[in-house]
Design a protein around this motif. Sequence first.
Motif, PDB file in Angstrom:
ATOM      1  N   GLU A  97     -11.779   3.959  -0.052  1.00 26.56           N
ATOM      2  CA  GLU A  97     -11.389   3.618   1.312  1.00 26.56           C
ATOM      3  C   GLU A  97     -11.772   4.725   2.291  1.00 26.56           C
ATOM      4  O   GLU A  97     -11.746   5.910   1.957  1.00 26.56           O
ATOM      5  N   TRP A 125       0.708   2.339  10.691  1.00 21.28           N
ATOM      6  CA  TRP A 125       0.242   3.642  11.163  1.00 21.28           C
ATOM      7  C   TRP A 125       0.424   3.773  12.675  1.00 21.28           C
ATOM      8  O   TRP A 125       0.843   4.825  13.171  1.00 21.28           O
ATOM      9  N   ARG A 180      -2.847   0.628  -4.116  1.00 23.15           N
ATOM     10  CA  ARG A 180      -2.462  -0.760  -3.871  1.00 23.15           C
ATOM     11  C   ARG A 180      -1.697  -1.225  -5.103  1.00 23.15           C
ATOM     12  O   ARG A 180      -2.216  -1.163  -6.227  1.00 23.15           O
ATOM     13  N   TYR A 192       0.163   5.073   1.310  1.00 24.70           N
ATOM     14  CA  TYR A 192      -0.850   5.613   2.206  1.00 24.70           C
ATOM     15  C   TYR A 192      -0.527   7.040   2.624  1.00 24.70           C
ATOM     16  O   TYR A 192       0.599   7.527   2.472  1.00 24.70           O
ATOM     17  N   PHE A 205       0.836  -1.192   0.000  1.00 29.74           N
ATOM     18  CA  PHE A 205       0.000   0.000   0.000  1.00 29.74           C
ATOM     19  C   PHE A 205       0.874   1.246   0.000  1.00 29.74           C
ATOM     20  O   PHE A 205       1.924   1.291   0.648  1.00 29.74           O
ATOM     21  N   PRO A 228      -5.251   4.393   2.998  1.00 30.65           N
ATOM     22  CA  PRO A 228      -4.537   3.847   1.837  1.00 30.65           C
ATOM     23  C   PRO A 228      -5.013   4.521   0.566  1.00 30.65           C
ATOM     24  O   PRO A 228      -6.211   4.731   0.379  1.00 30.65           O
ATOM     25  N   ARG A 245      -5.882  13.584  -0.413  1.00 29.61           N
ATOM     26  CA  ARG A 245      -5.510  12.587  -1.434  1.00 29.61           C
ATOM     27  C   ARG A 245      -5.799  13.092  -2.829  1.00 29.61           C
ATOM     28  O   ARG A 245      -4.939  13.030  -3.723  1.00 29.61           O
ATOM     29  N   LEU A 258      -1.241  -3.022   7.610  1.00 27.96           N
ATOM     30  CA  LEU A 258      -2.164  -1.973   8.023  1.00 27.96           C
ATOM     31  C   LEU A 258      -3.165  -2.550   9.012  1.00 27.96           C
ATOM     32  O   LEU A 258      -3.676  -3.651   8.788  1.00 27.96           O
ATOM     33  N   GLY A 261      -5.227   7.347   9.210  1.00 29.62           N
ATOM     34  CA  GLY A 261      -4.542   6.690   8.104  1.00 29.62           C
ATOM     35  C   GLY A 261      -5.501   6.408   6.967  1.00 29.62           C
ATOM     36  O   GLY A 261      -6.692   6.151   7.188  1.00 29.62           O
TER      37      GLY A 261
END
Length: 323
Positions: free
Chosen positions: A261, A178, A191, A157, A155, A188, A232, A174, A186
């Motif tokens: 996620e 973290w 992947r 993250y 991952f 992700p 993100r 995970l 946290g």
Amino acid sequence: MTSASLLSSALAMCRPKTLPVCRHPRNNHLNGKTKMPDLQGSSTMSIKASGHLEKMITSLGDNGQVAYELPLDSQRIGLNALIGKAISIEHLGDIHCIHCGRRSKKSFSQGFCYPCFTSLPHCDSCIMSPEKCHFHHGTCRDPEWGEKYCFTDHFVYLANSSGVKVGITRGTQLPTRWIDQGATQGLPIFRVQTRYQAGLIEDCLREHIADKTHWQKMLKGNAEDVDLTVLRDQLLAKSESGLELLEQEFGLQALQRLYSESITTIDFPVSQWPQKVKSFNLDKQPLIEGVLQGIKGQYLILDTGVINIRKYTAYNVQFSAAA
């Protein structure tokens, strides 16, 4: 895979996998039980055990709180219940390599002797800098080990520890990773199929975001909560040109962007934060004592200072705690 099932799968496998630790005859084994004998001849201490330190074992409860155990060879000492009580850790003078058991004057790369440090694949420079993987050049220290641990799902993250940072970890680590970093949040965001690919993405993203935790700041309190999903999207937009080049090289199936996620929230057991962070050094001060005020990341927070337990992996110590 949905967000809930992804985290559930990771939680089921989150116990860190470590190499066997040398069992020294001075250790006080308890057949794997965490209950420990009372101190003899002392009215102030009720827990006493000795063995070689390893990184603390963690688990994340349904309520988001972290439970900690301190491994001493085959023993595990529950630590959450000791917050508010006096503890001591005394280095007994021995360090034994966690891989070969050789006695060493110094610990390298958190628990290895120098020969193992210079020869084992998990001590190679590419572990800290995965974008520098040299497997494809035929120079991996142990190709079989590399295929098992590096050519597996990883991952990329975002984690909020001393502030938001980017990082990578194996698919089974995970939320353990973290927790070890002291992150209260946290998420992700990728992947991928190999550690090398994860390292290349991290290298691309860290042009726009930090990739390190400031441990002193992390231990002074929790960072302000951030909407990691918004961050993100902003980060991916800033890094789009570099990410597209990587996707062209490895394919969209190899580098899977994660948009569904949810953010994992982590609550550390801390009763009082230190105003100033003083770090203990077992090499210079073999006996540390104080009241345990909390635990965050791999640090014990005492009223007299803090100690990074993971840093002293393979040190033979005696641990004591008040009733």
